[in-house]
Design an enzyme around this catalytic site. Structure first.
Site, PDB file in Angstrom:
ATOM      1  N   CYS A 196      -3.129-111.051  66.935  1.00 20.07           N
ATOM      2  CA  CYS A 196      -1.907-111.556  67.566  1.00 20.07           C
ATOM      3  C   CYS A 196      -1.977-113.070  67.420  1.00 20.07           C
ATOM      4  O   CYS A 196      -2.326-113.555  66.339  1.00 20.07           O
ATOM      5  CB  CYS A 196      -1.791-111.082  69.009  1.00 20.07           C
ATOM      6  SG  CYS A 196      -3.297-111.262  70.004  1.00 20.07           S
ATOM      7  N   THR A 197      -1.669-113.839  68.446  1.00 21.22           N
ATOM      8  CA  THR A 197      -1.812-115.288  68.336  1.00 21.22           C
ATOM      9  C   THR A 197      -3.256-115.701  68.608  1.00 21.22           C
ATOM     10  O   THR A 197      -3.929-116.262  67.751  1.00 21.22           O
ATOM     11  CB  THR A 197      -0.860-116.012  69.307  1.00 21.22           C
ATOM     12  OG1 THR A 197       0.496-115.688  68.972  1.00 21.22           O
ATOM     13  CG2 THR A 197      -1.035-117.528  69.205  1.00 21.22           C
ATOM     14  N   ALA A 198      -3.744-115.387  69.793  1.00 16.11           N
ATOM     15  CA  ALA A 198      -5.102-115.781  70.170  1.00 16.11           C
ATOM     16  C   ALA A 198      -6.130-114.685  69.940  1.00 16.11           C
ATOM     17  O   ALA A 198      -7.332-114.943  69.958  1.00 16.11           O
ATOM     18  CB  ALA A 198      -5.129-116.200  71.643  1.00 16.11           C
ATOM     19  N   LEU A 200      -6.528-112.177  72.045  1.00 15.79           N
ATOM     20  CA  LEU A 200      -7.108-111.923  73.363  1.00 15.79           C
ATOM     21  C   LEU A 200      -6.343-110.893  74.184  1.00 15.79           C
ATOM     22  O   LEU A 200      -6.847-110.416  75.194  1.00 15.79           O
ATOM     23  CB  LEU A 200      -7.194-113.238  74.152  1.00 15.79           C
ATOM     24  CG  LEU A 200      -8.028-114.350  73.522  1.00 15.79           C
ATOM     25  CD1 LEU A 200      -7.949-115.619  74.355  1.00 15.79           C
ATOM     26  CD2 LEU A 200      -9.471-113.918  73.342  1.00 15.79           C
ATOM     27  N   GLY A 201      -5.118-110.549  73.782  1.00 19.08           N
ATOM     28  CA  GLY A 201      -4.297-109.618  74.553  1.00 19.08           C
ATOM     29  C   GLY A 201      -3.757-108.472  73.725  1.00 19.08           C
ATOM     30  O   GLY A 201      -4.251-107.349  73.789  1.00 19.08           O
ATOM     31  N   ARG A 202      -2.743-108.740  72.918  1.00 19.08           N
ATOM     32  CA  ARG A 202      -2.094-107.689  72.143  1.00 19.08           C
ATOM     33  C   ARG A 202      -3.018-107.058  71.106  1.00 19.08           C
ATOM     34  O   ARG A 202      -3.050-105.828  70.958  1.00 19.08           O
ATOM     35  CB  ARG A 202      -0.850-108.250  71.441  1.00 19.08           C
ATOM     36  CG  ARG A 202       0.294-108.614  72.363  1.00 19.08           C
ATOM     37  CD  ARG A 202       1.354-109.433  71.641  1.00 19.08           C
ATOM     38  NE  ARG A 202       0.896-110.780  71.334  1.00 19.08           N
ATOM     39  CZ  ARG A 202       1.618-111.690  70.677  1.00 19.08           C
ATOM     40  NH1 ARG A 202       2.838-111.375  70.238  1.00 19.08           N
ATOM     41  NH2 ARG A 202       1.129-112.900  70.448  1.00 19.08           N
TER      42      ARG A 202
END
Length: 377
Positions: A196-198, A200-202
């Site tokens: 995803c972006t970081a 850390l989530g998706r």
């Protein structure tokens, strides 16, 4: 497309990092003797185009400061939205961890050169979960990255967008996203890079759902492996709810929310199934003297808050959450099956526990669903 509308016929019976410096502003097109641009030359042209718009060397310090400020802002937003202290430094380049020998979770690619880095470690599928707005925030040229990847026959770049910091969108999108991932892995083999972006989530949530639904792990076992390899914060409730959605169907029920008061000019709601960014206006019922919202929601628990003339408030006459670590209180609504003893209600209840697992038959149903779900790209 919502692939839950395309369940196989078993459903009814079950109910179931580069500097970017370039000394020229023109990208020459190199043509071989036959008049055809070679794949190698095309890659060179794409890389040069991706770097021509870079900040001049004289402004490098200023550009770095801007990038650091964006990272700070993104990290703060992520920490607030996810409920955990999370940090992402975009200026440090792509970062990742092997979760399994065939599965990597990481942050976003930033330049076409990152494709080369992933090819070196055996990646065959790059699976991007970012939306265009995510890419624009950090000035990532996704078209250049995808075009560069397309010049190779041993790696594929795919997109399957999920809204950032939105657990409900994650729940809605996971079935179609994992279907696309499952088909890509079967087609391409090798190592898969989910980002995803970081990262850390998706991305970890997607990897976790894939391990749970396809690779045979129970959810707790998969989570332990994931967290032993990468610090991250996947939304477990979204994965559990998405699992139940596949097995039972995503049924919706009507919900009515009310704000009592005629001394205001506007009343809105944020949260519910739309996330904390958008807002839904309530209608004023003159007969009752109430602001009212009628909405259909799938089964699950949804937090929300009222915005009354611009002020964020909770309704004392509706269920409220405990005070969170930031001192906020939200309203919530629990949407459940009318018959708590029904097969679907019992199944959903079993899947929402701390350590859910799937039966052999449930895994078969999920596998068939994933294979039948139509692609969106």
């Amino acid at each position: 497309m919502n692939c839950l509308h395309n369940l196989p016929r078993f459903r009814s019976s079950f109910l179931p990092l580069q500097d970017g410096k370039c000394c020229a502003n023109i990208s020459p097109c190199v043509v071989n003797r036959s008049g055809v641009i070679s794949a190698t030359d095309r890659r060179r042209n794409i890389s040069m185009k991706a770097t021509n718009g870079s900040t001049p060397v004289t402004n490098a310090d200023g550009a770095k400061v801007v990038e650091e400020e964006k990272s700070d802002e993104y990290s703060n937003n992520m920490t607030e939205a996810m409920g955990a202290v999370l940090t992402y430094r975009h200026e440090l380049g792509m970062n990742y961890n092997f979760i399994r020998p065939d599965l990597i979770v990481g942050s976003c690619l930033q330049t076409p050169a990152d494709v080369d880095k992933l090819r070196v470690i055996g990646v065959k599928t790059i699976f991007c979960l970012q939306k265009d707005s995510d890419l624009e925030y950090f000035d990532v040229d996704i078209n250049a990255i995808r075009e560069y990847a397309s010049t190779f026959d041993d790696i594929q770049h795919l997109r399957a967008e999920i809204r950032d910091f939105d657990a409900f969108d994650l729940r809605l999108r996971l079935p179609a996203v994992i279907s696309k991932l499952h088909k890509a892995v079967n087609r391409n083999g090798g190592v898969t890079y989910i980002h995803c972006t970081a990262g850390l989530g998706r991305a970890p949530a997607t990897a976790l759902a894939y391990m749970f639904w396809v690779q045979g792990y129970n959810l707790k076992e998969a989570l332990d492996i994931l967290l032993s390899k990468r610090f991250c914060f996947p939304k477990l409730e979204a994965i559990k709810s998405a699992t139940a959605d596949i097995l039972t169907g995503r049924k919706k029920k009507p919900v009515t929310l009310k704000w009592n008061g005629d001394n205001c000019s506007t009343v809105e709601i944020s949260g519910l199934d739309i996330g904390w960014g958008p807002k839904i206006p309530l209608s004023y019922d003159e007969e009752q003297g109430l602001w009212v919202l009628h909405r259909e929601l799938p089964e699950g628990r949804f937090e929300y808050k009222y915005i009354v003339d611009g002020d964020w408030l909770y309704n004392k006459d509706e269920p409220v959450t405990p005070i969170n670590k930031d001192g906020h209180i939200n309203n919530y609504v629990q949407v459940s099956d009318d018959n708590p003893e029904s097969i679907t209600a019992k199944l959903r209840e079993r899947l929402m526990v701390d350590e859910p697992d799937l039966t052999k038959n449930e895994r078969l149903i999920i596998r068939q669903f994933l294979e039948a779900c139509p692609d969106d790209e």
